[in-house]
Design a protein around this motif. Sequence first.
Motif, PDB file in Angstrom:
ATOM      1  N   THR A  96       8.724   6.146   4.711  1.00 57.85           N
ATOM      2  CA  THR A  96       7.307   6.184   4.321  1.00 57.85           C
ATOM      3  C   THR A  96       6.473   7.068   5.250  1.00 57.85           C
ATOM      4  OG1 THR A  96       7.067   4.077   5.479  1.00 57.85           O
ATOM      5  CG2 THR A  96       7.145   3.989   3.069  1.00 57.85           C
ATOM      6  N   SER A  97       6.836   7.132   6.543  1.00 58.93           N
ATOM      7  CA  SER A  97       6.028   7.987   7.426  1.00 58.93           C
ATOM      8  C   SER A  97       6.229   9.457   7.062  1.00 58.93           C
ATOM      9  CB  SER A  97       6.301   7.709   8.907  1.00 58.93           C
ATOM     10  OG  SER A  97       7.663   7.695   9.178  1.00 58.93           O
ATOM     11  N   GLY A  98       7.460   9.830   6.738  1.00 63.63           N
ATOM     12  CA  GLY A  98       7.700  11.216   6.307  1.00 63.63           C
ATOM     13  C   GLY A  98       6.963  11.522   5.009  1.00 63.63           C
ATOM     14  N   LEU A  99       7.018  10.567   4.072  1.00 60.87           N
ATOM     15  CA  LEU A  99       6.366  10.800   2.774  1.00 60.87           C
ATOM     16  C   LEU A  99       4.854  10.921   2.903  1.00 60.87           C
ATOM     17  CD1 LEU A  99       8.431   8.389   0.457  1.00 60.87           C
ATOM     18  CD2 LEU A  99       8.441  10.901   0.420  1.00 60.87           C
ATOM     19  N   LEU A 100       4.263  10.092   3.785  1.00 63.63           N
ATOM     20  CA  LEU A 100       2.807  10.181   3.957  1.00 63.63           C
ATOM     21  C   LEU A 100       2.429  11.514   4.624  1.00 63.63           C
ATOM     22  CD1 LEU A 100      -0.033   9.035   3.687  1.00 63.63           C
ATOM     23  CD2 LEU A 100       0.294   7.865   5.872  1.00 63.63           C
ATOM     24  N   ALA A 101       3.238  11.945   5.602  1.00 67.88           N
ATOM     25  CA  ALA A 101       2.929  13.227   6.257  1.00 67.88           C
ATOM     26  C   ALA A 101       3.012  14.372   5.234  1.00 67.88           C
ATOM     27  CB  ALA A 101       3.888  13.466   7.421  1.00 67.88           C
ATOM     28  N   SER A 104       0.828  -1.213   0.000  1.00 69.13           N
ATOM     29  CA  SER A 104       0.000   0.000   0.000  1.00 69.13           C
ATOM     30  C   SER A 104       0.863   1.265   0.000  1.00 69.13           C
ATOM     31  CB  SER A 104      -0.899   0.024   1.239  1.00 69.13           C
ATOM     32  OG  SER A 104      -1.565  -1.201   1.401  1.00 69.13           O
ATOM     33  N   MET A 105       2.122   1.137   0.412  1.00 68.15           N
ATOM     34  CA  MET A 105       3.008   2.305   0.538  1.00 68.15           C
ATOM     35  C   MET A 105       4.090   2.331  -0.546  1.00 68.15           C
ATOM     36  SD  MET A 105       1.774   3.851   3.147  1.00 68.15           S
ATOM     37  CE  MET A 105       3.003   5.104   3.473  1.00 68.15           C
ATOM     38  N   ALA A 106       3.972   1.392  -1.524  1.00 64.90           N
ATOM     39  CA  ALA A 106       5.065   1.222  -2.500  1.00 64.90           C
ATOM     40  C   ALA A 106       5.030   2.273  -3.599  1.00 64.90           C
ATOM     41  CB  ALA A 106       5.002  -0.177  -3.087  1.00 64.90           C
ATOM     42  N   GLY A 107       5.480   3.474  -3.311  1.00 61.48           N
ATOM     43  CA  GLY A 107       5.570   4.526  -4.330  1.00 61.48           C
ATOM     44  C   GLY A 107       4.627   5.683  -4.033  1.00 61.48           C
ATOM     45  N   ILE A 108       4.941   6.815  -4.635  1.00 60.91           N
ATOM     46  CA  ILE A 108       4.200   8.044  -4.329  1.00 60.91           C
ATOM     47  C   ILE A 108       2.728   7.952  -4.743  1.00 60.91           C
ATOM     48  CG2 ILE A 108       4.074  10.544  -4.795  1.00 60.91           C
ATOM     49  CD1 ILE A 108       6.383   9.644  -2.943  1.00 60.91           C
ATOM     50  N   VAL A 118      -0.375   4.203  11.018  1.00 62.25           N
ATOM     51  CA  VAL A 118       0.886   3.456  11.169  1.00 62.25           C
ATOM     52  C   VAL A 118       1.269   2.928   9.794  1.00 62.25           C
ATOM     53  CG1 VAL A 118       1.941   1.409  12.201  1.00 62.25           C
ATOM     54  CG2 VAL A 118       0.389   2.822  13.560  1.00 62.25           C
ATOM     55  N   VAL A 119       2.522   3.134   9.407  1.00 60.28           N
ATOM     56  CA  VAL A 119       2.920   2.705   8.058  1.00 60.28           C
ATOM     57  C   VAL A 119       4.088   1.722   8.084  1.00 60.28           C
ATOM     58  CG1 VAL A 119       2.091   4.784   6.908  1.00 60.28           C
ATOM     59  CG2 VAL A 119       4.440   4.722   7.789  1.00 60.28           C
ATOM     60  N   SER A 120       4.091   0.869   7.053  1.00 59.79           N
ATOM     61  CA  SER A 120       5.212  -0.053   6.809  1.00 59.79           C
ATOM     62  C   SER A 120       6.177   0.602   5.832  1.00 59.79           C
ATOM     63  CB  SER A 120       4.713  -1.340   6.143  1.00 59.79           C
ATOM     64  OG  SER A 120       4.080  -2.157   7.063  1.00 59.79           O
ATOM     65  N   ALA A 121       7.330  -0.010   5.680  1.00 57.71           N
ATOM     66  CA  ALA A 121       8.277   0.399   4.635  1.00 57.71           C
ATOM     67  C   ALA A 121       7.692   0.004   3.283  1.00 57.71           C
ATOM     68  CB  ALA A 121       9.593  -0.312   4.850  1.00 57.71           C
ATOM     69  N   MET A 122       8.184   0.608   2.203  1.00 51.92           N
ATOM     70  CA  MET A 122       7.703   0.226   0.874  1.00 51.92           C
ATOM     71  C   MET A 122       7.974  -1.261   0.640  1.00 51.92           C
ATOM     72  SD  MET A 122       8.706   3.354  -1.630  1.00 51.92           S
ATOM     73  CE  MET A 122       8.533   5.064  -1.106  1.00 51.92           C
TER      74      MET A 122
END
Length: 412
Positions: free
Chosen positions: A77-82, A12-16, A39-43
């Motif tokens: 991924t947490s920084g990117l989602l924020a 779900s977090m694999a890429g922008i 809460v996020v996982s790594a890509m």
Amino acid sequence: MPRIVMKFGGTSMAGIERIRHVAGLVKREIESGNQAAVVVSAMAGETDRLVQLCREAASLYDPREYDVVVASGEQVTSGLLAITLQGMGLNAKSYMGWQLPIRASGHAAALIDHIDAEILESVFEQGGIAVIPGFQGVTAAGDLATLGRGGSDTSAVALAAAMKADRCDIYTDVDGVYTTDPRIVPRARKLDMVTYEEMLELASVGAKVLQTRSVGLAMRYNMPLQVLSSFEDLSGTMIVGDDEIEDGLMERNVITGIAHDKNEAMVTLTGLPDRPGTVAAIFAPLAGANINVDMIVQSVPRKGEPSTLTFTVPNASLAHAVAALDEAKEAIGFAELITDTDVVKVSAVGVGMRSNAGIAAKMFQTLGDRGINILAITTSEIKVSVLLPEDYTELAVRVLHTAFGLDAEDAA
Ligand code: ADP
Ligand code: ASP
Ligand code: MG
């Protein structure tokens, strides 16, 4: 105001693009009046890559440094989602494990001791969204710690308990918990509800859709857990207490699901002296090295004659197990140490087993009919596991799924 934790897995977090989609799901929950921590996982693939780098650096790597390396994927991924949520006009901010803090003990498979929810309370008071990297915590010494593979699920449930959430939603790449891994058996059926106990057992024998510890925690705190897809807008699977599905129990299968785990390595010690203390001499150094032993089979051909002991350990612990046994070779007195990583553990799980005899027999017969050789067996009250040559994984899971009446009705 309802309070939820939303957890998003690696795919779900694999890429922008995907992160943008996740941000949309978070926005929807906020707009419908929820307070949310995410809460996020790594890509996808990132943690595997980082683990491999550690292995290449040294086969017996230092777990403290391993944690420094592998925790980095979730930080990204947490920084990117924020950033993405902020770009949509939402008041989001990331908080690393050490910032909350999420206190944990140990390395590589650290246990969560305590989560301070104070920061989260003030975030919610100000109408904000907290984005938290899964998988990580901080030790009493101030070092980074990670919670074992799949640990973001545990981060999510622990956080949900700490902030007294109403629900914990685990978004992943399948739309719920199935009777077996739907990627292996297309005829697998989605379960609307599963009990904590069954899910705990299924997860512990390889249904990696949830980390085992996350289910144990949810059970302890009676936290409603939902597994659903971040890709499709479908209802998922609810994981709940026994009492909540008692009414439907009569209709249920004896077996709830089949799981497999390729992450096992078989270790065999030959020429063991047949005397008291031999088995203890083998397992003490393994326990000392913090290695979890799973299946155990001992064979003593005739009283007084040298015996053979076979057991399994997680693949990741094999190098450490061999090192610990070699070191204790003299004290144990074995002749040969043989390892095999080309094995799979296949398990059938169901609370219905308690009141139904013959499940193990049916399992052995079904495998025997297909010419599949069983290397080791373990059972519990609601589970039977067999160790098989890895090449038979798909065939074994498929035939057992059919034999226990789990195939979807509409399957061809
Ligand atoms: P995430 O990255 O979202 O944490 P995981 O890969 O850890 O996702 O877990 C989801 C995967 O679990 C699915 O893609 C599926 O292949 C696998 N899986 C194994 N057993 C089951 C099961 N019984 N039901 C659903 N998924 C399962
Ligand atoms: N990224 C970690 C892993 O792959 C934790 C997780 O995704 O749950 O194991
Ligand atoms: Mg996972």
